[in-house]
Design a protein around this motif. Structure first.
Motif, short mmCIF file in Angstrom:
data_model
loop_
_atom_site.label_atom_id
_atom_site.label_comp_id
_atom_site.label_asym_id
_atom_site.label_seq_id
_atom_site.Cartn_x
_atom_site.Cartn_y
_atom_site.Cartn_z
N THR A 429 15.30 -25.35 57.06
CA THR A 429 15.14 -24.19 56.18
C THR A 429 16.34 -23.99 55.75
O THR A 429 16.12 -22.57 54.86
N VAL A 430 16.48 -23.13 56.82
CA VAL A 430 17.33 -21.93 56.58
C VAL A 430 19.27 -22.90 56.73
O VAL A 430 19.73 -22.44 55.59
N MET A 431 19.23 -23.54 56.54
CA MET A 431 20.67 -24.80 56.67
C MET A 431 20.17 -25.01 54.72
O MET A 431 21.29 -24.80 54.37
N GLN A 432 19.28 -25.08 54.06
CA GLN A 432 18.91 -25.01 52.69
C GLN A 432 19.25 -23.76 52.44
O GLN A 432 19.74 -23.38 51.00
N ASN A 433 18.95 -22.15 53.04
CA ASN A 433 19.98 -21.13 52.69
C ASN A 433 21.79 -20.45 52.83
O ASN A 433 21.22 -19.44 52.48
N LEU A 434 21.55 -21.65 53.52
CA LEU A 434 22.94 -21.72 54.29
C LEU A 434 24.17 -20.34 53.32
O LEU A 434 25.20 -19.60 53.67
N GLY A 435 23.72 -21.32 52.41
CA GLY A 435 25.29 -20.72 50.96
C GLY A 435 25.00 -19.38 51.03
O GLY A 435 26.25 -18.83 50.18
N ARG A 436 23.94 -19.12 50.86
CA ARG A 436 23.38 -17.53 50.24
C ARG A 436 23.65 -16.93 51.63
O ARG A 436 24.33 -15.62 51.06
N LEU A 437 23.56 -17.38 52.12
CA LEU A 437 23.62 -16.13 53.72
C LEU A 437 25.11 -16.02 54.20
O LEU A 437 26.07 -14.72 54.18
N LEU A 438 25.61 -17.03 53.79
CA LEU A 438 27.52 -16.47 54.26
C LEU A 438 27.77 -15.87 52.99
O LEU A 438 28.98 -14.99 53.00
N LEU A 439 27.13 -16.47 51.66
CA LEU A 439 27.76 -15.36 50.46
C LEU A 439 27.45 -13.66 50.46
O LEU A 439 28.29 -13.59 50.35
N GLN A 440 26.29 -13.15 51.29
CA GLN A 440 25.64 -13.09 51.34
C GLN A 440 27.16 -11.80 52.39
O GLN A 440 26.87 -10.62 51.84
N TYR A 441 27.12 -12.48 53.39
CA TYR A 441 28.24 -11.66 54.68
C TYR A 441 29.71 -11.57 53.87
O TYR A 441 30.27 -10.79 54.43
N HIS A 442 30.18 -12.92 53.70
CA HIS A 442 31.52 -12.61 53.52
C HIS A 442 31.63 -12.28 51.74
O HIS A 442 32.73 -11.62 51.98
N PHE A 443 30.66 -11.95 50.85
CA PHE A 443 31.66 -11.65 50.14
C PHE A 443 29.80 -10.91 49.20
O PHE A 443 29.41 -11.59 47.97
N PRO A 444 30.15 -9.55 49.77
CA PRO A 444 28.89 -8.99 49.33
C PRO A 444 28.72 -8.20 48.03
O PRO A 444 27.46 -8.78 47.58
N ASP A 445 30.15 -8.18 47.12
CA ASP A 445 30.00 -7.73 46.26
C ASP A 445 29.65 -8.87 45.00
O ASP A 445 28.71 -8.72 44.26
N ASP A 446 29.97 -9.66 45.25
CA ASP A 446 29.36 -11.40 44.75
C ASP A 446 28.23 -11.77 44.83
O ASP A 446 27.76 -12.15 42.98
N ALA A 447 27.78 -11.16 45.53
CA ALA A 447 26.52 -11.53 45.68
C ALA A 447 25.76 -10.26 44.93
O ALA A 447 24.75 -11.14 44.40
N GLN A 448 26.00 -8.75 44.69
CA GLN A 448 25.15 -8.43 43.98
C GLN A 448 25.98 -8.36 42.51
O GLN A 448 24.52 -8.29 42.38
N GLN A 449 26.37 -8.95 42.53
CA GLN A 449 27.42 -9.65 40.33
C GLN A 449 26.22 -10.29 40.44
O GLN A 449 25.62 -10.91 39.22
N ILE A 450 25.74 -11.61 41.00
CA ILE A 450 24.93 -12.50 41.17
C ILE A 450 23.38 -12.32 41.12
O ILE A 450 23.18 -12.94 40.07
N ARG A 451 23.01 -11.37 41.57
CA ARG A 451 22.07 -10.90 41.32
C ARG A 451 21.70 -9.98 40.30
O ARG A 451 21.27 -9.78 39.67
N GLN A 452 23.05 -8.64 39.85
CA GLN A 452 22.83 -8.17 38.93
C GLN A 452 22.15 -8.96 36.82
O GLN A 452 22.00 -9.07 36.14
#
Length: 636
Positions: A429-452
């Protein structure tokens, strides 16, 4: 520009039938062909007799309205001519003929996009993305240097025979201000506003290339912008009838570039370039783009920061040797970064040593046993402390995401089929969210843009219930690839097995859920259901939240053999624990006194008494001197 003058004929010239055609001229230039004409600019193919070569002239449609405006035009054109970039066409000359200014480029740089499309009507989507990426890279550099184009057209894109693209015509179409205005005061505001319009027109240009026809039947992209929402009433979406099939990610990028909501569009050329370049490079076997950038960041700052120092303190105090493997495993699972680091280390070590191991190690106790206490301490020390390079707000967003992932892991453990290890299900289950976790840590601005982008746009009279973008479409529009692809790329980089890589891909919300025939499919579906349930719990409206839970349950019910009861117990572990305790320990009856026990023993058992006959049961209801009329014995 006024009507193009012709060279006057001498008075004693030959008759009109025998004299050659008059040459059209603009100053010293011989006008050979009009390449493009829009509401703001003209592009001419000319021959310069002084240089002895063909040039491309870019001129405004309206001459500057005052000497100050002309001086400002020439100053801005000369300034942008000094900006050097591989994707900006070098300027040959900035000059003027009477009150008409111009910018000259070398024709040897290539042909315009209009000319290329006239020869090659249907370029491949990869070629179109490559052209627009190069154009955006040059345009972004010009914007960052303080310049705008203001008339992005297909004729402003030059393509060389080697497919190198250059931007032409910067600062030619300048804003028209009153003659007495202070140009230095208004120019900076005009550049900022015009830059966003440039990016929108580049999106229309991409639609034009991929669709194979003019957008909204207009060759002038500025007129198309005037017809689009919110200025007009037209909606620009990528058609399904295109010369070539358009991949889903590229379609999402195109549609975001021309979204009807201005806030949903790309506001900067650099953002548009990153999304399109991410898709282009992901097609080329992940040799660049966001995946390559993510892998580079993994090498430099690691995957996630450590959220707990418990194991590090235990290791420093030499108390770890006295801990049981199960206790160490519990501590490791509480730190998501450490869990992933242990998985990476143990599987990478097995791959390098060529050990014959069935599948991927996905059990913390086994990983700790294989690495040893020294390996566990090294893994704990290798992690960056919380929150790494993140700001306070970004760290809070990552902490919240980790909490949702941990909740999904607990739900997956509660819903897992009988006989499967709970740690394995949790880690999948954690590995199914690996891309989301890494995006939030390494590219937080892009993660915020996706949420918007995933938020529904504001309702209007024409669209009272607007639909929001899915997570996949929003990721395509921002990164050019989906989040599962990020996680899969990192899993391959960590040398995890193909079976795990298959399991960490979530079940698509749009795809039907088929009956699972293998253990890996069964685990993948169980973890996907848990993740969908956690996504449903984030809906603020309780009624819609319950509907989303029921929809997810119905999708997986047949394949997993689950119902709403099991799902609700998994979502409410306290109620499930109370139910298990009640079943294991039924409530005891109150203790009776000795007198009550003796009275109950002497009381006859109603079940043991003989049942009265039918005649005896009627006797009490009869009076002493009365005999029923229908009684056959009443006559005797």
């Amino acid at each position: 520009m006024p009507a193009t003058p012709s060279t006057p004929a001498p008075a004693d010239s030959a008759p009109a039938a025998t004299k050659p055609a008059a040459l059209r001229r603009f100053g010293r230039f011989e006008l050979r062909a009009l390449l493009s004409k829009s509401g703001r600019c003209m592009v001419w193919l000319v021959f310069d007799e002084r240089l002895g070569q063909e040039l491309i002239l870019c001129l405004p449609r309206m001459a500057p309205n005052s000497p100050a405006a002309l001086a400002h035009w020439l100053r801005m054109a000369n300034a942008v001519a000094r900006v050097q970039h591989p994707n900006l066409a070098p300027v040959i000359e900035v000059g003027q003929v009477e009150q008409w200014p111009f910018v000259a480029y070398d024709r040897a740089l290539g042909e315009t996009l209009d000319e290329r499309l006239a020869r090659q009507a249907a370029p491949l989507p990869v070629d179109a993305a490559d052209w627009i990426c190069q154009y955006l890279e040059g345009l972004a550099f010009a914007h960052e240097a303080g310049h705008a184009h203001r008339d992005v057209q297909c004729a402003s894109l030059l393509i060389s025979p080697g497919n190198q693209v250059r931007v032409m015509g910067l600062e030619v179409a300048q804003e028209v201000f009153p003659a007495n205005v202070d140009f230095n005061a208004v120019a900076r505001r005009a550049v900022r506003e015009s830059a966003q319009e440039d990016v929108l027109c580049v999106g229309l240009m991409l639609h034009r290339i991929l669709g194979g026809r003019h957008v909204l039947e207009q060759s002038d992209l500025q007129l198309t912008v005037q017809q689009m929402q919110p200025l007009g009433r037209e909606l620009v979406r990528m058609s399904w009838e295109t010369p070539h099939p358009i991949p889903e990610a590229l379609r999402a990028i195109c549609n975001r570039a021309t979204d009807r909501q201005a806030r949903q569009r790309y506001h900067m050329a650099r953002s548009f370039y990153r999304a399109l370049d991410g898709w282009r490079t992901s097609v080329a076997q992940d040799q660049g783009g966001p995946i390559a950038l993510l892998l580079d960041k993994l090498q430099r700052i690691g995957h996630l920061p450590s959220s707990s120092t418990a194991l590090l303190r235990v290791g420093q105090s030499s108390a770890m040797e006295r801990q049981h493997a199960s206790a160490l495993s519990t501590l490791a699972l509480q730190d998501m970064a450490l869990s992933l680091e242990l998985l990476r280390r143990v599987n990478h070590s097995l791959k390098q040593n060529g050990a014959a191991v069935d599948g991927t190690v996905l059990n913390m106790q086994r990983a700790i046993a294989m690495l040893g206490l020294e390996g566990l301490q090294q893994a704990a020390r290798a992690l960056k402390p919380w929150p790494g390079p993140l700001s306070e707000i970004q760290a809070a967003m990552l902490k919240s995401l980790m909490g949702r992932v941990q909740q999904a892991g607990r739900i997956a453990q509660a819903l897992r089929p009988a006989g499967y290890d709970g740690e394995v299900v949790y880690l999948i289950t954690v590995m199914q969210n690996l891309g989301r976790l890494l995006l939030q840590y390494h590219f937080p601005d892009d993660a915020q843009q996706i949420r918007q982008l995933m938020l529904p746009p504001e309702p209007t009279a024409e669209h009272p219930h607007p639909a929001s973008l899915s997570e996949q479409a929003a990721a395509f529009a921002v990164l050019g690839c989906d989040l599962d692809s990020l996680g899969v790329a990192v899993a391959r980089h960590w040398n995890l097995g193909d079976e795990l890589i298959h399991m960490i891909r979530r079940q698509s919300p749009e795809a039907p859920v088929r009956h699972s025939e293998t253990d890996s499919d069964l685990l993948r579906l169980s973890c996907s259901l848990a993740n969908e349930l956690v996504d449903a719990l984030q809906i603020p409206d309780p009624r819609r939240q319950q509907q989303a839970i029921e929809v997810a349950t119905r999708r997986y019910a047949r394949a997993l053999g689950l119902g709403l009861r099991e799902v609700h117990l998994a979502l409410n572990p306290a109620a499930a624990q109370a139910q298990e305790e009640a079943a294991a320990h039924p409530p005891a009856t109150p203790a009776e006194s000795l007198d009550e026990l003796e009275a109950r023993a002497l009381r006859p058992d109603p079940q043991a008494l003989p049942k009265p006959s039918a005649l005896r049961s009627r006797l009490p209801s009869m009076s002493a001197g009365t005999v029923p009329k229908n009684d056959p014995g009443g006559a005797r």
